[in-house]
Scaffold this motif. Structure first.
Motif, mmCIF file in Angstrom:
data_model
loop_
_atom_site.group_PDB
_atom_site.id
_atom_site.type_symbol
_atom_site.label_atom_id
_atom_site.label_comp_id
_atom_site.label_asym_id
_atom_site.label_seq_id
_atom_site.Cartn_x
_atom_site.Cartn_y
_atom_site.Cartn_z
ATOM 1 N N LYS A 110 48.822 6.063 -25.627
ATOM 2 C CA LYS A 110 48.623 4.828 -24.828
ATOM 3 C C LYS A 110 47.852 3.765 -25.598
ATOM 4 O O LYS A 110 48.264 2.612 -25.654
ATOM 5 C CB LYS A 110 47.780 5.113 -23.578
ATOM 6 N N SER A 111 46.699 4.175 -26.138
ATOM 7 C CA SER A 111 45.814 3.189 -26.764
ATOM 8 C C SER A 111 46.474 2.584 -28.001
ATOM 9 O O SER A 111 46.381 1.382 -28.243
ATOM 10 C CB SER A 111 44.493 3.838 -27.143
ATOM 11 N N ASP A 134 39.592 2.409 -20.455
ATOM 12 C CA ASP A 134 39.271 3.826 -20.567
ATOM 13 C C ASP A 134 37.765 3.957 -20.742
ATOM 14 O O ASP A 134 37.253 4.041 -21.856
ATOM 15 C CB ASP A 134 40.021 4.439 -21.753
ATOM 16 N N SER A 139 38.884 3.296 -26.861
ATOM 17 C CA SER A 139 39.474 3.376 -28.210
ATOM 18 C C SER A 139 39.658 2.023 -28.876
ATOM 19 O O SER A 139 39.864 1.949 -30.081
ATOM 20 C CB SER A 139 40.873 3.989 -28.144
ATOM 21 N N ASP A 214 44.599 -1.037 -21.407
ATOM 22 C CA ASP A 214 44.711 0.338 -21.905
ATOM 23 C C ASP A 214 44.058 1.258 -20.884
ATOM 24 O O ASP A 214 42.842 1.262 -20.718
ATOM 25 C CB ASP A 214 44.000 0.420 -23.268
HETATM 26 MG MG MG Z 1 43.541 6.147 -25.023
#
Ligand code: MG
Ligand code: ATP
Length: 359
Positions: A110-111, A134, A139, A214
């Motif tokens: 995802k990030s 997150d 991240s 994110d």
């Molecule tokens: Mg992530």
């Protein structure tokens, strides 16, 4: 003598392929200039990342040759005005479209996708920000090489607001900027919800075409709060090709129906689709299985926006704070550019539907 009216008549025969209306009805033609047989005008696209620029331009030239004069010399300019159908501007004012990158399973990318999608949209000419939501495992500071930096505060409309950091033209905001390197987030339970709301509403983004969010992995309270707090234009669901990731991604999509407003799935990205060793460029090894992306797209009635293989360059880019999308001529740079176009296209389609529904 060719007239403006004749040109508009010709261009009213050209369809915007995604919005299924003609360019004149959509008010996309500006600055027509006529000098004998030389014709110039500007097409105002709904996104600078429009994948259909070439087709629209060819269709316009053909229409002018057909309906006005087959000897006309046509010069088409392109500009863009990113569409938005956000109603409330209470939260995140100035942000035209908010796209969250979700997955149920952790570690699927995802990030990495959020940072590269943002980077590629920005390279296309859009104004872009990334919100790292997150809170337990941020991240984006790492992925944009902004560790240890701090946002500064500024008074905006009488309120003290955080100003996002900026790297490679992308604005970035993460809770990581508010913590010392060895400090963990200690938010618990009900505090998380109010802290997150505050975190989302206390950032001054300025004008943005796209804010990429994110999301954390999983499907817990934090997710529900985020879905309720950020008025999303839509989500991009990430999965790896195997069944477990697919099942988890489905759960994440199912969560979208737990909030009162409908949040569209803009599409699916299959990440880590295969691995190709440099010395065997024709071989594909499907390390994590096959077919997850297509299945999830079918199950969520959306389309598969991209399949991203495993590349060392992507991993290195994430670790060094230089998103791989910056290498525009690399195989992964091209994939991220296409992904950005596909996401921008889906956003424009969602906005087109919403605006015609409310018209
Ligand atoms: Mg992530
Ligand atoms: N296509 C790819 N090729 C190579 N490495 C990749 C690719 N996609 C992601 N990675 C690497 O995989 C790891 C996990 O990616 P990432 O942190 O983006 O996943 P995530 O879904 O955000 O994880 P989390 O659920 O913990 O937030 C990172 O080290 C990243 O560099």
């Amino acid at each position: 003598m060719i007239t403006e009216k004749e040109i508009l008549h010709a261009l009213s025969h050209v369809q915007e392929p995604d919005l299924h209306k003609d360019l004149v009805t959509l008010n996309m033609i500006k600055d027509i200039q006529i000098n004998d047989l030389n014709i110039e005008f500007t097409i105002v696209l709904t996104t600078p990342a429009c994948p259909l620029k070439g087709k629209i331009e060819r269709d316009c030239v053909a229409a002018i040759h057909q309906y006005v004069n087959d000897k006309a010399v046509v010069k088409v300019h392109m500009s863009s005005n990113v569409s938005s159908t956000r109603q409330d501007k209470f939260v995140l004012p100035g942000v035209r479209n908010i796209v969250a990158v979700i997955s149920g399973k952790g570690g699927v990318g995802k990030s990495t996708i959020a940072s590269n999608l943002a980077m590629a949209l920005s390279l296309s000419g859009a104004k872009v920000g990334v919100l790292d939501a997150d809170i337990y495992g941020p991240s984006q500071a790492l992925m944009f090489g902004l560790q240890g930096e701090q946002p500064y505060m500024e008074e905006v409309d009488g309120k003290s607001m955080m100003i996002p950091l900026e790297k490679h033209g992308v604005k970035v905001m993460s809770v990581a900027f508010l913590l010392k390197p060895d400090q963990a987030v200690a938010w618990r339970g009900p505090m998380v919800s109010s802290a997150l709301k505050q975190f989302v509403s206390d950032v001054s983004w300025g004008e943005l075409d796209y804010l990429i969010v994110d999301m954390p992995p999983g499907t817990g309270d934090v997710h529900l709060t985020l879905l309720q707090t950020t008025p999303l234009t839509g989500v991009v669901a990430v999965t790896t090709p195997q069944e477990v990731a697919l099942a988890d991604a489905q759960k994440a999509i199912a969560m979208l129906s737990m909030v009162p407003v409908k949040i569209p799935v803009l599409g699916v990205v299959e990440n880590m689709s295969w691995f190709t060793p440099v010395e065997l460029p024709d071989n594909k090894y499907f390390i994590f299985g096959e077919g997850g992306g297509e299945k999830l797209a079918n199950l969520s009635s959306s389309s598969l926006l991209a399949k991203i293989p495993l590349y060392m360059g992507i991993m290195k880019g994430a670790d060094t704070g230089e998103p791989a999308a910056l290498q525009q001529d690399s195989p992964y740079g091209k994939i991220y550019s296409q992904l950005a176009q596909a996401v921008a296209q889906q956003v424009a389609i969602v906005n087109g539907k919403t605006s015609s529904a409310s018209a």
